[in-house]
Each structure stands twice: as C-alpha cells, then as structure tokens.
Design an enzyme around this catalytic site. Structure first.
Site, short mmCIF file in Angstrom:
data_model
loop_
_atom_site.label_atom_id
_atom_site.label_comp_id
_atom_site.label_asym_id
_atom_site.label_seq_id
_atom_site.Cartn_x
_atom_site.Cartn_y
_atom_site.Cartn_z
N LYS A 162 43.04 42.75 44.93
CA LYS A 162 41.57 42.75 44.87
C LYS A 162 41.08 43.68 45.97
O LYS A 162 41.80 43.93 46.96
CB LYS A 162 41.06 41.33 45.12
CG LYS A 162 39.68 41.07 44.60
CD LYS A 162 39.68 40.55 43.18
CE LYS A 162 38.28 40.29 42.68
NZ LYS A 162 38.25 39.75 41.33
N GLY B 26 24.36 29.32 34.97
CA GLY B 26 24.45 30.77 35.12
C GLY B 26 24.60 31.47 33.79
O GLY B 26 25.63 31.36 33.13
N VAL B 27 23.54 32.17 33.37
CA VAL B 27 23.61 32.89 32.10
C VAL B 27 23.48 34.40 32.35
O VAL B 27 22.58 35.06 31.87
CB VAL B 27 22.58 32.38 31.06
CG1 VAL B 27 23.09 31.13 30.40
CG2 VAL B 27 21.21 32.12 31.69
N GLY B 28 24.41 34.91 33.15
CA GLY B 28 24.49 36.35 33.43
C GLY B 28 25.39 37.00 32.39
O GLY B 28 25.41 36.60 31.22
N VAL C 288 28.62 36.89 31.64
CA VAL C 288 29.53 36.03 30.87
C VAL C 288 28.76 34.88 30.22
O VAL C 288 28.91 34.60 29.03
CB VAL C 288 30.65 35.46 31.78
CG1 VAL C 288 31.56 34.53 30.96
CG2 VAL C 288 31.46 36.57 32.40
P1 NAD Z 1 26.70 37.70 36.76
O1 NAD Z 1 26.30 38.04 38.15
O2 NAD Z 1 26.38 38.65 35.64
O3 NAD Z 1 26.06 36.28 36.33
C1 NAD Z 1 25.99 35.19 37.19
C2 NAD Z 1 24.66 34.51 36.91
O4 NAD Z 1 24.59 33.34 37.72
C3 NAD Z 1 23.45 35.36 37.27
O5 NAD Z 1 22.54 35.38 36.18
C4 NAD Z 1 22.86 34.69 38.50
O6 NAD Z 1 21.45 34.79 38.56
C5 NAD Z 1 23.30 33.25 38.27
N1 NAD Z 1 23.36 32.43 39.49
C6 NAD Z 1 23.71 32.80 40.74
N2 NAD Z 1 23.60 31.73 41.57
C7 NAD Z 1 23.20 30.69 40.81
C8 NAD Z 1 22.92 29.33 41.09
N3 NAD Z 1 23.00 28.85 42.33
N4 NAD Z 1 22.54 28.52 40.06
C9 NAD Z 1 22.41 29.00 38.81
N5 NAD Z 1 22.67 30.31 38.50
C10 NAD Z 1 23.04 31.12 39.49
O7 NAD Z 1 28.27 37.39 36.83
P2 NAD Z 1 29.27 37.27 35.62
O8 NAD Z 1 30.00 38.54 35.45
O9 NAD Z 1 28.58 36.64 34.45
O10 NAD Z 1 30.32 36.23 36.22
C11 NAD Z 1 30.02 34.85 36.29
C12 NAD Z 1 31.19 34.11 36.96
O11 NAD Z 1 32.37 34.32 36.18
C13 NAD Z 1 31.51 34.59 38.36
O12 NAD Z 1 32.00 33.50 39.11
C14 NAD Z 1 32.65 35.58 38.13
O13 NAD Z 1 33.46 35.71 39.29
C15 NAD Z 1 33.38 34.90 37.01
N6 NAD Z 1 34.18 35.82 36.20
C16 NAD Z 1 33.59 36.88 35.56
C17 NAD Z 1 34.36 37.74 34.79
C18 NAD Z 1 33.75 38.89 34.03
O14 NAD Z 1 34.42 39.45 33.14
N7 NAD Z 1 32.50 39.25 34.29
C19 NAD Z 1 35.75 37.52 34.66
C20 NAD Z 1 36.32 36.41 35.31
C21 NAD Z 1 35.52 35.58 36.08
#
Ligand code: NAD
Length: 349
Positions: free
Chosen positions: A80, A185-187, A189
């Site tokens: 990483k 969290g609806v980002g 993923v």
């Molecule tokens: P992202 O930043 O696009 O989405 C995260 C969402 O969570 C955002 O909308 C943010 O506003 C929200 N958030 C942050 N703090 C919060 C809280 N306290 N309460 C509620 N919502 C909150 O990230 P992502 O790419 O969707 O990843 C989400 C998680 O999955 C992370 O932990 C990431 O490490 C993990 N992950 C992602 C991937 C990938 O392919 N993107 C792969 C493996 C693991």
C-alpha cells in the site's frame, strides 16, 4: 518514531520513504509480503495529522492487502502507499508523476492503484512514468458495455454476492425479496450496492454525512434516510458498513439489531476481540477483506487483459469463499474473522 519495533510492523519486507522537493511529494510505500506475487495496493492521499499516523496507516493497510489477495487466490502480494497531503488542496499533476517515479524505482515489486483521495485520472498520470499501475483501463463486455478502471462497481458486486451468502447461511433463504438492509455510506461502493439490493427486492435504509448522496438514494431507490448516528439502531436483517473503519466497537455492537454484518468498509472491527463479541451475540460477520475483494480482483486481472466475464466469475466466487468460512467457523465455534485469517495465512505462508 519506531519502525522495526512498530506495533503494526508485522514482518514487512520493505518500507520506502519517498520525497520529491520540486512537487512537495511526501509518501510512504509499504510492501508487506510478496510470496504470492508483486505487492498490489492502493495509494491513499490524506492530510495525516503526523508522519507517525501516516506510517501506522500504511503498515496496517498493506498487511491487509496480503490477506485480501491471498484469500481471493490472486497471484499477488500485499502493499500500500500513502501520500501525506490534502487531495483537494495539495494534489498536482507534478506530485502524481513524482509518485509514479517512486513506484517505478521499485521495479515492479509494488503495483499502485486508486484508493481514497486518488482517482482514475491520478493513476493515468502515474501511468505516464511507470507501467506498475492498475485501475486505469476501460473494460468492455461482450455486449459492448464499457466502464472505466474504477474498481468500485466490482467491489459492490462482490459485497452483494457476500450478502447473499450470509443470508443463505444465517437466515436460510435464497432470495432477498423484502430483506431489510441498512447501508452506512452511499459513496462509490455503497450506492452501487444499494442498486443491486434494490433490484433484488430488498428494502434499504441509508445514512451518509453527505446529505446529497442520501437524497439521491431516497429519490432513485425509495430508500429510507436515517440520521448518521442512528444507522446502528435500525430494525434490519443486515447492517452493511460502506464508509469508514472501526465502526464495530464496544459502543455500537450492543446497539445492533441486525443478525448479519456484511459491508465493504475496510478494517471494520475496532479491535480483534470485537470479532468474538459479534459471534457471542449471534451476529454473523462477513470478514471485511474477504467480502470487499471485488476491487482488487478487478485491478489484478485488468493487467492480464483477462476476459471481463472471467473477472465477474472470480468476483462471484467471493460468495463460495464466505460460505466456506461461515461453515468452518460454525463447526469449530470460532469467530469468522479468525477463520478468514487462518485460511489467508495458509495461502501466503
Ligand atoms: P467513498 O469515499 O466513495 O464513499 C464513502 C462514503 O461514506 C461517502 O459518501 C462519505 O460521505 C460517507 N461517510 C464518511 N463518513 C461517514 C460517516 N461517519 N457516516 C456515514 N457516512 C460516512 O469510498 P468508497 O470507495 O465507496 O469506499 C467505501 C469503503 O469501502 C471504504 O472503507 C473503502 O476503504 C472500502 N473499500 C472500497 C473499495 C473500492 O473499490 N472503492 C474496495 C475495497 C474496500
């Protein structure tokens, strides 16, 4: 600051501190283990409060990648990188290219991809100076539907398949119609996961610190909006953490009413002992690095020009791996995260 005696050191093979005066790059690349292949892992850019915090994060995350790739049976090790800085303020093209050069100097022992704070466009800049980068190629299926290098849709697909496996194991049902799921969290993923669940007939509750993201899910999928702190208390079947880590802790676990915790967030257990506490409470926990491996499977095979359908098959196999872990854990009366660690360690030892 400790390094070889750092509590997260865990026999890392190589830790590299990278600096470029002209662009202001300050980064750390950690390579935990390369027994199965080159160490692939994302590059996180974050305004760490201290260098010690950045080191702690990169060591913890790179170890996690070794376990994730091993359990997904990928020909990869774990690594990483972190860039110290605010992605909104400090990120420049020169900085990303300098990061690319730092990766290039490792000669392929480390392969970089996107993580929080970095995106496909950043990886494309890195790709101008090194081939040791993934998560950039456009992928098209047989019908000509194309998507960018962003691994999030595959992470969401794997998480959905993992929820199906957990529901089959704990609730004894095949279909998800009427299943109640709370997504934190609806980002990237979380919103893809919500769509899969909605298409399968599930009812969805969502929380996010970003109000617009929540409203989008309410409008598009008829999801129920929940205040951030109340997401743990919902009367649902599944709690799906898709935001940040350490959300399964002494304060939140007693509040959970869900019988299943299955979501994409990394490092969900605040401490190792919380895996045992979930088991004692009768909550089935899908170990995070197993259920969220869809993204690393996607970026791994992108480099080998693999047929997109094969990538999908391998992502769907996450469900079988989880079923094996759930069954073994039940037979041996052990927490699922312990079983997952054992299985992964057998594969990268
Ligand atoms: P992202 O930043 O696009 O989405 C995260 C969402 O969570 C955002 O909308 C943010 O506003 C929200 N958030 C942050 N703090 C919060 C809280 N306290 N309460 C509620 N919502 C909150 O990230 P992502 O790419 O969707 O990843 C989400 C998680 O999955 C992370 O932990 C990431 O490490 C993990 N992950 C992602 C991937 C990938 O392919 N993107 C792969 C493996 C693991």
């Amino acid at each position: 600051m400790k390094l070889f005696t750092h509590h997260e050191f865990d026999n890392h093979e190589q830790v590299v501190f990278c600096h470029d005066k002209a662009s202001g790059l300050k980064a750390i690349i950690a390579i935990h283990n390369t027994h199965r292949g080159p160490a692939l892992g994302g590059c996180r850019m974050y305004p760490y409060a201290s260098e010690a915090e950045a080191l702690n994060d990169v060591l913890r995350l790179s170890r996690g990648m070794t376990y994730k790739s091993a359990i997904a049976n990928l020909p990869l090790g774990g690594g990483k990188s972190v860039i110290i800085g605010d992605p909104r303020r400090d990120k420049t093209q020169a900085l990303m290219r300098a990061m690319g050069l730092a990766v290039e100097r490792l000669g392929g022992r480390y392969i970089v991809a996107e993580d929080s704070g970095t995106h496909v466009a950043d990886m494309q800049l890195i790709g101008e100076v090194t081939n040791h980068v993934s998560g950039i190629a456009e992928k098209c299926d047989a019908e000509g539907n194309c998507r960018s290098g962003d691994p999030s849709p595959m992470t969401a697909r794997g998480t959905f398949v993992g929820i199906q496996a957990a529901v089959r194991h704990r609730l004894g049902r095949e279909d998800l119609h009427g299943l109640r799921v709370a997504i934190q969290g609806v980002g990237n993923v979380g919103h893809h996961l919500a769509k899969h669940l909605h298409d399968a007939g599930a009812q969805i509750w969502v929380s996010d610190i970003n109000r617009e993201a929540v409203q989008h899910m309410v409008n598009e999928l008829g999801a129920v909006a929940v205040a951030n702190e109340e997401i743990y208390d919902q009367d649902v079947d599944v709690f799906a953490p898709c935001a940040m880590g350490a959300i399964l802790n002494d304060e939140t676990i007693p509040r959970l009413r869900a019988r299943i915790v299955a979501g994409a967030a990394n490092n969900q257990l605040a401490e190792k002992r919380h895996g045992s506490i979930l088991t004692e409470k009768g909550i089935l926990y899908a170990p995070d690095y197993v259920i969220n491996a869809g993204g690393v499977i996607d970026v791994c095979y992108e480099r080998n020009a693999t047929d997109p359908q094969q990538i999908v098959r391998q992502v769907d196999a996450i469900g079988e791996t989880l079923s094996e872990i759930f069954n073994r854990a039940e037979q041996q009366h052990r927490p699922t995260d312990e079983l997952a660690d054992q299985l992964a360690e057998e594969r990268f030892a």
